[in-house]
Motif scaffolding. Structure first.
Motif, PDB file in Angstrom:
ATOM      1  N   ARG A 163       0.747  -1.156   0.162  1.00  0.00           N
ATOM      2  CA  ARG A 163      -0.507   0.091  -0.380  1.00  0.00           C
ATOM      3  C   ARG A 163       0.883   1.316  -0.188  1.00  0.00           C
ATOM      4  O   ARG A 163       0.602   2.530  -0.641  1.00  0.00           O
ATOM      5  CB  ARG A 163      -0.782  -0.485   0.990  1.00  0.00           C
ATOM      6  CG  ARG A 163      -1.968  -0.910   0.770  1.00  0.00           C
ATOM      7  CD  ARG A 163      -2.790  -0.582   2.248  1.00  0.00           C
ATOM      8  NE  ARG A 163      -3.940  -1.863   2.273  1.00  0.00           N
ATOM      9  CZ  ARG A 163      -4.030  -3.345   3.003  1.00  0.00           C
ATOM     10  NH1 ARG A 163      -2.862  -3.041   3.958  1.00  0.00           N
ATOM     11  NH2 ARG A 163      -4.794  -4.742   2.789  1.00  0.00           N
ATOM     12  N   ILE A 164       1.962   1.082   0.809  1.00  0.00           N
ATOM     13  CA  ILE A 164       2.934   2.270   0.344  1.00  0.00           C
ATOM     14  C   ILE A 164       3.580   2.922  -0.710  1.00  0.00           C
ATOM     15  O   ILE A 164       3.613   3.508  -0.773  1.00  0.00           O
ATOM     16  CB  ILE A 164       3.767   2.188   1.838  1.00  0.00           C
ATOM     17  CG1 ILE A 164       3.504   2.072   3.370  1.00  0.00           C
ATOM     18  CG2 ILE A 164       4.990   3.004   1.454  1.00  0.00           C
ATOM     19  CD1 ILE A 164       4.222   1.740   4.565  1.00  0.00           C
ATOM     20  N   LEU A 165       3.820   1.478  -1.212  1.00  0.00           N
ATOM     21  CA  LEU A 165       4.433   1.655  -2.447  1.00  0.00           C
ATOM     22  C   LEU A 165       3.742   2.632  -3.688  1.00  0.00           C
ATOM     23  O   LEU A 165       3.771   2.637  -4.507  1.00  0.00           O
ATOM     24  CB  LEU A 165       5.000   0.576  -3.356  1.00  0.00           C
ATOM     25  CG  LEU A 165       6.597   0.098  -2.351  1.00  0.00           C
ATOM     26  CD1 LEU A 165       6.951  -1.290  -3.195  1.00  0.00           C
ATOM     27  CD2 LEU A 165       7.359   0.875  -3.101  1.00  0.00           C
ATOM     28  N   GLY A 166       2.284   1.555  -3.178  1.00  0.00           N
ATOM     29  CA  GLY A 166       1.048   2.593  -4.403  1.00  0.00           C
ATOM     30  C   GLY A 166       0.719   3.885  -4.251  1.00  0.00           C
ATOM     31  O   GLY A 166       1.182   4.309  -5.044  1.00  0.00           O
ATOM     32  N   ALA A 167       1.034   4.305  -2.532  1.00  0.00           N
ATOM     33  CA  ALA A 167       0.722   5.927  -2.854  1.00  0.00           C
ATOM     34  C   ALA A 167       2.217   6.097  -2.775  1.00  0.00           C
ATOM     35  O   ALA A 167       1.957   7.363  -3.193  1.00  0.00           O
ATOM     36  CB  ALA A 167       0.415   5.597  -0.694  1.00  0.00           C
ATOM     37  N   LEU A 168       3.250   5.955  -3.002  1.00  0.00           N
ATOM     38  CA  LEU A 168       4.522   6.874  -3.493  1.00  0.00           C
ATOM     39  C   LEU A 168       4.021   6.670  -4.577  1.00  0.00           C
ATOM     40  O   LEU A 168       4.777   7.325  -5.819  1.00  0.00           O
ATOM     41  CB  LEU A 168       5.507   6.181  -2.648  1.00  0.00           C
ATOM     42  CG  LEU A 168       5.517   6.509  -1.420  1.00  0.00           C
ATOM     43  CD1 LEU A 168       6.844   6.287  -0.922  1.00  0.00           C
ATOM     44  CD2 LEU A 168       5.515   8.279  -0.950  1.00  0.00           C
TER      45      LEU A 168
END
Length: 131
Positions: free
Chosen positions: A25-30
């Motif tokens: 999710r973090i990678l997706g947000a970034l």
């Protein structure tokens, strides 16, 4: 990460970092651009300490990069951004990374055999085998 530079340790770090839904999710947000930690935590509904823990794991794997900047009011603000990467894993790539894998920790054979769910004579390699 290019296949020729993918060491065993880098392969383990990347796979371990990507094997967590929070980190995905973090990678997706970034993926759309860099974010500062507080805003990222709010967007993901995650506490800042938990977010930092996951960001550290992603950063150690080389999947995100962080930078500290000063805001207009003089406060330090930590930004993170995704590092462009393409990870292709094939049996040949794994084979080529094998010589550079870190050694697994020593295991105690007694502890390994005690993990057998059915310690019966003849089952697994139980030390209690009686034939």
């Amino acid at each position: 990460m290019e296949p020729e530079e993918l060491t065993g340790a880098a392969l383990l770090a990347a796979c371990s970092a990507l094997a967590n839904p929070h980190r995905l999710r973090i990678l997706g947000a970034l993926a759309d651009g860099r974010q500062y930690v507080s805003l990222l935590a709010r967007q993901l509904g995650m506490s800042r300490p938990l977010l930092h823990m996951h960001l550290q794991k992603l950063q150690a794997a080389g999947l995100v990069a962080g930078s500290l900047e000063l805001s207009e009011d003089g406060k330090a603000v930590k930004y993170f951004e995704a590092v462009p990467f393409a990870l292709e894993i094939t049996p040949q790539i794994v084979k080529s990374a094998l010589p550079t894998l870190p050694e697994p920790p020593d295991t105690d054979p007694e502890k390994e055999t005690s993990l057998c769910p059915l310690p019966m004579p003849g089952c697994c390699s139980s030390s209690d085998s009686r034939s």
